[in-house]
Enzyme design. Sequence first.
Site, PDB file in Angstrom:
ATOM      1  N   SER A  33       6.190  -4.203  -8.241  1.00  0.00           N
ATOM      2  CA  SER A  33       5.159  -4.187  -7.465  1.00  0.00           C
ATOM      3  C   SER A  33       5.070  -3.321  -6.404  1.00  0.00           C
ATOM      4  O   SER A  33       5.772  -2.466  -6.342  1.00  0.00           O
ATOM      5  CB  SER A  33       4.919  -5.826  -7.025  1.00  0.00           C
ATOM      6  OG  SER A  33       3.318  -5.853  -6.670  1.00  0.00           O
ATOM      7  N   ASN A  34       4.150  -3.508  -5.386  1.00  0.00           N
ATOM      8  CA  ASN A  34       4.107  -2.680  -4.101  1.00  0.00           C
ATOM      9  C   ASN A  34       3.573  -3.555  -2.883  1.00  0.00           C
ATOM     10  O   ASN A  34       3.147  -4.836  -3.123  1.00  0.00           O
ATOM     11  CB  ASN A  34       3.260  -1.458  -4.566  1.00  0.00           C
ATOM     12  CG  ASN A  34       1.907  -1.889  -4.777  1.00  0.00           C
ATOM     13  OD1 ASN A  34       1.007  -2.615  -3.889  1.00  0.00           O
ATOM     14  ND2 ASN A  34       1.341  -1.787  -5.988  1.00  0.00           N
ATOM     15  N   HIS A  35       3.372  -3.192  -1.851  1.00  0.00           N
ATOM     16  CA  HIS A  35       3.197  -3.790  -0.569  1.00  0.00           C
ATOM     17  C   HIS A  35       1.590  -4.052  -0.137  1.00  0.00           C
ATOM     18  O   HIS A  35       1.284  -4.378   0.943  1.00  0.00           O
ATOM     19  CB  HIS A  35       3.607  -3.091   0.650  1.00  0.00           C
ATOM     20  CG  HIS A  35       5.153  -3.200   0.741  1.00  0.00           C
ATOM     21  ND1 HIS A  35       6.109  -4.588   0.818  1.00  0.00           N
ATOM     22  CD2 HIS A  35       6.537  -2.292   0.456  1.00  0.00           C
ATOM     23  CE1 HIS A  35       7.076  -4.407   0.701  1.00  0.00           C
ATOM     24  NE2 HIS A  35       7.300  -2.814   0.456  1.00  0.00           N
ATOM     25  N   SER A  36       0.689  -3.388  -1.407  1.00  0.00           N
ATOM     26  CA  SER A  36      -0.582  -3.875  -1.002  1.00  0.00           C
ATOM     27  C   SER A  36      -0.937  -5.318  -0.336  1.00  0.00           C
ATOM     28  O   SER A  36      -0.311  -6.406  -1.171  1.00  0.00           O
ATOM     29  CB  SER A  36      -1.331  -3.557  -2.177  1.00  0.00           C
ATOM     30  OG  SER A  36      -2.853  -3.954  -1.845  1.00  0.00           O
ATOM     31  N   ALA A 100      -3.995  -1.266  -5.196  1.00  0.00           N
ATOM     32  CA  ALA A 100      -2.958  -0.505  -5.440  1.00  0.00           C
ATOM     33  C   ALA A 100      -2.353  -0.957  -6.952  1.00  0.00           C
ATOM     34  O   ALA A 100      -1.463  -1.573  -7.087  1.00  0.00           O
ATOM     35  CB  ALA A 100      -2.036  -0.579  -4.594  1.00  0.00           C
TER      36      ALA A 100
END
Length: 226
Positions: A33-36, A100
């Site tokens: 995943s990512n930090h959005s 994102a």
Amino acid sequence: QLLQPSEALFAGQHIVITAGPTREAIDPVRYLSNHSSGRMGFALAAAAQQLGAQVTLIAGPCQLTTPAGVKRVDVVSANDMANAVDEVIADADIFIGCAAVADYRPEIAVTQKIKKSQDTMHIELVKNPDILAKVAARDNPPFTIGFAAETHDVVNYARGKLERKHLAMIAANDVSNSDIGFNSDDNAMTLLWRDNAGEIQQTQLARAAKQTIAEQILRHAAQIKN
Ligand code: CTP
Ligand code: CA
């Protein structure tokens, strides 16, 4: 600039917004995943609703309260998000891709927890569908707005995405400054769009709270859309 509570700039219009990160399963207990944080997308949903639109917010996993009057659809992966968009996009007047979306997913999400063995391991990744580009490529597409978070050459990359994905407008922000953008309350943006003569125009939105930026983006869209 200040919102009038009963202002109906988008009366009768359906605005579909994607927000937050996506999660791509590796096995039953792990994901990419990512930090959005989802805050920019949720701010857009709240502002669109207050400006009179009917709003569908398609949200990846994020810990945020659904804005009043907004229809929220929760999804996990990029494929889930693409399917949720397909289900509601036919009558949309405006689509805003603020999520994102993970660019890749593990080719196989194994059904049993992966056990630790070798010192190195390889996970084959495959590309996810480009949700925004697919919406813009529809027959009779909605007015399609993208976001571009970049660490360098911000305007050039945003311009490339506007052209390549055939967007009506793109909001670009510089995420090399960790103080604003991705996980912050504030944002600053460059808006790019194509004018009636086909020329790409741009304008700067100064650093402000995401709620203010959201309203400015929507007002700008309303202006160039009509
Ligand atoms: N986007 C999307 N689906 C994807 C990837 C991106 O809908 N699979 C949308 C995002 O919501 C955003 C825009 O496309 O509105 C630009 O995303 P970004 O990650 O900046 O661009 P990419 O085209 O993925 O290119 P890159 O990550 O290589 O910069
Ligand atoms: Ca990407």
